[in-house]
Scaffold this motif. Structure first.
Motif, PDB file in Angstrom:
ATOM      1  N   SER A  18       0.847  -1.200   0.000  1.00 50.13           N
ATOM      2  CA  SER A  18       0.000   0.000   0.000  1.00 50.13           C
ATOM      3  C   SER A  18       0.883   1.249   0.000  1.00 50.13           C
ATOM      4  O   SER A  18       0.656   2.193  -0.773  1.00 50.13           O
ATOM      5  N   LEU A  21       2.607   1.638  -3.367  1.00 53.14           N
ATOM      6  CA  LEU A  21       1.733   2.201  -4.398  1.00 53.14           C
ATOM      7  C   LEU A  21       1.679   3.724  -4.279  1.00 53.14           C
ATOM      8  O   LEU A  21       1.790   4.441  -5.269  1.00 53.14           O
ATOM      9  N   CYS A  25       3.092   6.642  -6.871  1.00 48.82           N
ATOM     10  CA  CYS A  25       2.240   7.739  -7.344  1.00 48.82           C
ATOM     11  C   CYS A  25       2.878   9.091  -7.017  1.00 48.82           C
ATOM     12  O   CYS A  25       2.220  10.134  -7.139  1.00 48.82           O
ATOM     13  N   ILE A  68      -7.344   1.336   1.582  1.00 46.50           N
ATOM     14  CA  ILE A  68      -6.793   0.236   0.788  1.00 46.50           C
ATOM     15  C   ILE A  68      -6.869  -1.021   1.650  1.00 46.50           C
ATOM     16  O   ILE A  68      -6.353  -1.029   2.775  1.00 46.50           O
ATOM     17  N   GLN A  85     -11.505   0.813  -7.260  1.00 45.61           N
ATOM     18  CA  GLN A  85     -10.380   0.377  -8.108  1.00 45.61           C
ATOM     19  C   GLN A  85      -9.783  -0.931  -7.585  1.00 45.61           C
ATOM     20  O   GLN A  85      -9.503  -1.038  -6.388  1.00 45.61           O
ATOM     21  N   GLN A  86      -9.617  -1.881  -8.479  1.00 45.67           N
ATOM     22  CA  GLN A  86      -8.859  -3.097  -8.140  1.00 45.67           C
ATOM     23  C   GLN A  86      -7.389  -2.701  -8.201  1.00 45.67           C
ATOM     24  O   GLN A  86      -6.977  -1.957  -9.086  1.00 45.67           O
ATOM     25  N   LEU A  87      -6.563  -3.229  -7.280  1.00 46.23           N
ATOM     26  CA  LEU A  87      -5.182  -2.753  -7.226  1.00 46.23           C
ATOM     27  C   LEU A  87      -4.136  -3.773  -7.680  1.00 46.23           C
ATOM     28  O   LEU A  87      -2.950  -3.449  -7.760  1.00 46.23           O
ATOM     29  N   LEU A 183      -9.244  -0.335  -3.704  1.00 43.93           N
ATOM     30  CA  LEU A 183      -9.380   0.995  -3.120  1.00 43.93           C
ATOM     31  C   LEU A 183     -10.866   1.229  -2.884  1.00 43.93           C
ATOM     32  O   LEU A 183     -11.673   1.066  -3.805  1.00 43.93           O
ATOM     33  N   ILE A 204      -2.700   6.395 -10.052  1.00 42.64           N
ATOM     34  CA  ILE A 204      -2.731   4.940  -9.841  1.00 42.64           C
ATOM     35  C   ILE A 204      -2.902   4.231 -11.183  1.00 42.64           C
ATOM     36  O   ILE A 204      -2.240   3.244 -11.477  1.00 42.64           O
ATOM     37  N   GLN A 205      -3.795   4.790 -12.005  1.00 44.99           N
ATOM     38  CA  GLN A 205      -4.051   4.188 -13.313  1.00 44.99           C
ATOM     39  C   GLN A 205      -2.778   4.164 -14.158  1.00 44.99           C
ATOM     40  O   GLN A 205      -2.456   3.158 -14.792  1.00 44.99           O
ATOM     41  N   ARG A 208      -0.429   1.510 -12.790  1.00 40.35           N
ATOM     42  CA  ARG A 208      -0.909   0.155 -13.070  1.00 40.35           C
ATOM     43  C   ARG A 208      -0.741  -0.195 -14.547  1.00 40.35           C
ATOM     44  O   ARG A 208      -0.309  -1.274 -14.900  1.00 40.35           O
TER      45      ARG A 208
END
Ligand SMILES: Nc1ncnc2c1ncn2[C@@H]1O[C@H](COP(=O)(O)OP(=O)(O)OP(=O)(O)O)[C@@H](O)[C@H]1O
Ligand SMILES: O=P(O)(O)OC[C@H]1O[C@H](OP(=O)(O)OP(=O)(O)O)[C@H](O)[C@@H]1O
Ligand SMILES: [Mg+2]
Length: 285
Positions: A18, A21, A25, A68, A85-87, A183, A204-205, A208
């Motif tokens: 977490s 991530l 970002c 998260i 959002q799937q992480l 998320l 995040i997008q 990913r």
């Protein structure tokens, strides 16, 4: 000025990923030892370090704006929160397991059985749908030990490699569901916090997408370059650059991580050489 309050797990399976991530970002957090709250230096967010089980409740109440955690905890707690959002990390399944020497045919095995779990709600919902009556022994951890100490006939817990089940003389007989980190957000954010969240989601997008794709460079004879372009359409279209050797070109494109072993065989058959696959840090379409 508004800040977005983000709840993450204090310590456990999700903590490191977490934080990683958020760092990917571009959010800089210096969390002093044992601090339960941190403010980012360069982005309007505040991080709350909590037990993962408490995150759905805090997000529902608006104590945290987003969180998260594993989607399994979201289902289990059944709070009013939005999964946004799937992480892509902490992937696991939630399975039923029984002592390895038991004979198992189908779900009717569980009729009247005692099942130990930390996820009673998910399990009750599952068996209610199947019209099977079970007795649930709710425990908060070390679930896999339950059959050997006589607490239950079966267990329902998270499985990843399966080694915990194996070590405890159990076999996995049914996968009830699959989960990964997600998320979640409070259902009604203020316009200010929603605007910060939108910025975070954009970041995040792109992180990913970067992870899911690779940059590919190769050299190929001019006679096959069009065929290669159709295999590697890239984001808009591939870049083709001439080589000093006039019969050859260099092609640059982007390829999905999941596809490249498959496509590389075809590229080689089309005469491609010097193929380089390079990680992408961020990708914005
Ligand atoms: N073996 C595993 N492989 C992949 N993901 C897992 C695994 N075990 C747990 N997870 C995921 O990580 C989440 C957190 O697991 P962890 O074991 O750290 O929780 P916990 O012991 O309840 O922590 P806390 O002390 O914060 O309550 C789980 O809810 C699940 O989504
Ligand atoms: O299939 P495996 O790869 O063995 O993983 C499954 C185990 O991982 C989790 O526990 P964890 O190790 O996080 O310990 P915990 O009891 O502290 O939650 C889960 O509760 C299982 O026991
Ligand atoms: Mg927990």
């Amino acid at each position: 000025m508004s800040t977005l309050k983000i709840a993450i797990q204090k310590s456990g399976r999700l903590s490191e990923k977490s934080l990683q991530l958020l760092e990917e970002c571009g959010i800089k957090i210096s969390n002093g030892e044992r601090k339960l709250k941190a403010v980012a230096q360069n982005f309007p967010v505040e991080i709350l370090f909590l037990r993962d089980d408490d995150i759905p409740q805090y997000v529902e109440q608006g104590v945290a704006d987003i969180g998260i955690l594993g989607e399994n905890e979201v289902w289990e707690k059944g709070k009013e929160v939005k999964v946004i959002q799937q992480l892509g990390f902490a992937g696991c399944r939630m399975s039923l397991a029984i002592p390895k020497d038991e004979i198992y045919a189908d779900l009717s095995y569980f009729e009247g059985k005692r099942i130990a779990t930390s996820y009673p709600k998910i399990l009750i919902d599952f068996f209610a749908q199947k019209n099977i009556n079970v007795f649930i022994e709710e425990i908060s951890g070390s679930v896999e030990i339950a059959t050997s100490i006589g607490l239950a006939d079966a267990v329902f817990d998270i499985v990843s490699t399966g080694s915990t089940l194996l070590m405890n003389g159990l076999k996995e007989v049914e996968t009830v569901t699959k989960s990964e980190a997600v998320l979640i957000a409070h259902p009604n954010l203020t316009p200010e916090t929603q605007a910060i969240l939108n910025k975070l989601l954009f970041r995040i997008q792109s992180v990913r997408e970067g992870k899911q794709n690779k940059y590919i460079l190769l050299n190929a004879p001019n006679s096959t370059i069009n065929n290669i372009c159709s295999l590697l359409p890239g984001m808009k279209s591939p870049t083709i650059l001439p080589l000093v050797n006039k019969d050859w070109s260099s092609l640059h494109s982007v390829i999905r991580e999941d596809d490249y072993w498959e496509i590389i065989e075809q590229l080689k058959n089309l005469g491609a050489e010097g193929i380089l696959i390079i990680p992408i840090e961020k990708m914005i379409r």
